[in-house]
Write a protein that holds these residues in place. Structure first.
Motif, short mmCIF file in Angstrom:
data_model
loop_
_atom_site.label_atom_id
_atom_site.label_comp_id
_atom_site.label_asym_id
_atom_site.label_seq_id
_atom_site.Cartn_x
_atom_site.Cartn_y
_atom_site.Cartn_z
N SER A 160 0.84 -1.19 0.00
CA SER A 160 0.00 0.00 0.00
C SER A 160 0.89 1.25 0.00
CB SER A 160 -0.89 0.02 1.24
OG SER A 160 -0.09 0.14 2.41
N TYR A 192 -3.37 0.97 -6.37
CA TYR A 192 -3.43 0.39 -5.02
C TYR A 192 -4.61 -0.55 -4.85
CZ TYR A 192 0.27 3.69 -3.98
OH TYR A 192 1.45 4.38 -3.99
N ASN A 193 -5.69 -0.38 -5.61
CA ASN A 193 -6.79 -1.36 -5.58
C ASN A 193 -6.28 -2.72 -6.05
OD1 ASN A 193 -8.80 0.37 -4.61
ND2 ASN A 193 -9.44 0.99 -6.67
N PHE A 226 -3.67 -0.69 3.93
CA PHE A 226 -4.47 -0.20 2.81
C PHE A 226 -5.64 0.61 3.36
CE2 PHE A 226 -2.37 -3.71 0.56
CZ PHE A 226 -2.06 -3.11 -0.64
N GLU A 230 -9.86 0.52 -0.51
CA GLU A 230 -9.00 -0.41 -1.26
C GLU A 230 -9.23 -1.84 -0.78
OE1 GLU A 230 -5.46 2.96 -1.90
OE2 GLU A 230 -5.30 1.45 -0.30
N TYR A 233 -12.56 -3.15 -2.17
CA TYR A 233 -12.38 -3.53 -3.59
C TYR A 233 -11.75 -4.93 -3.67
CZ TYR A 233 -10.56 -3.69 -8.34
OH TYR A 233 -10.28 -4.08 -9.65
#
Length: 240
Positions: A160, A192-193, A226, A230, A233
């Motif tokens: 992250s 980052y997702n 994170f 994120e 997701y």
């Protein structure tokens, strides 16, 4: 009569003798002159001897001033004081600088990390003075190194943004300055997702964790760090 004849004979004889003497005298002179003439004809004409200067000029080629000037070695300027100082630097210091450059270029390390590596008993074992000389003379873009390290953590470890920042600044990590680390994460082009999803898959496949546990690990301050968005997701796309 007899006396007259005798006188006449004597006169004739005298004349003959005189004639011979004259003839001899004339002939001898001609022979001498002839001899002298022959000697003169046989001897080569004598010319005036050349002076020493003319001999030198005749036997030695004229000096080419241009050639002589070109042949002279080029004059070099005396070494600058800076070069002399550099020559006086101990070999250990130069070796330390070479090592520092290698770590900065090949491994994208921070200034502090390189210094620690140079002086470490389990590393390069340079003296503190040699390591300090190396770092004082090493010119490098440390922000660029921080960015390269950040890219590596994102691409290979799917970390992250916060996790990368803390790893860059950690005293047990990369040892970059906060300013260098901030530059790195601010300029890092990372999804980052996607990173959160890759981490979630890894936890599920290697540790058989539940989605709830995975989400908690992804957002934990002592975990992956994170953001909640994120992590959401990642969980939504975990089994797709």
């Amino acid at each position: 009569m007899k006396k007259v004849f005798k006188m006449g004979c004597l006169s004739i004889i005298g004349l003959i003798v005189l004639g011979i003497i004259i003839s001899i005298a004339s002939g001898g002179g001609d022979d001498t002159a002839s001899t002298n003439t022959k000697e003169n004809d046989s001897k080569p004409a004598v010319t005036s001897k050349p002076t020493e200067t003319s001999k030198t000029a005749a036997t030695q080629p004229a000096k080419d001033e241009t050639t002589e000037k070109t042949a002279e070695p080029a004059k070099t300027e005396p070494a600058k004081e800076e070069t002399k100082v550099e020559d006086n630097v101990p070999a250990e210091y130069k070796s330390a600088l070479n090592k520092a450059e290698s770590y900065a270029e090949a491994m994208n390390m921070s200034k502090n990390a390189i210094y620690d590596q140079l002086t470490s008993a389990s590393g390069e074992k340079f003296s503190a003075e040699a390591a300090k000389y190396a770092m004082d003379h090493l010119q490098f873009d440390w922000k660029a190194n921080a960015l390269k390290k950040a890219e590596s953590y994102s691409d290979t470890m799917y970390m992250s943004k916060q996790g990368i920042y803390e790893q860059l600044t950690s005293a047990s990590g990369e040892k970059f300055t906060p300013e260098e680390a901030k530059y790195a994460v601010d300029n890092l082009k990372a999804d980052y997702n996607k990173n959160a999803l890759e981490k979630a898959k890894n936890y599920q496949e290697t540790m058989s964790m539940s989605p709830a546990a995975i989400k908690e690990q992804l957002t934990s301050a002592s975990g992956e760090k994170f953001t909640p968005a994120e992590a959401d997701y990642a969980i939504k796309n975990l089994n797709k």
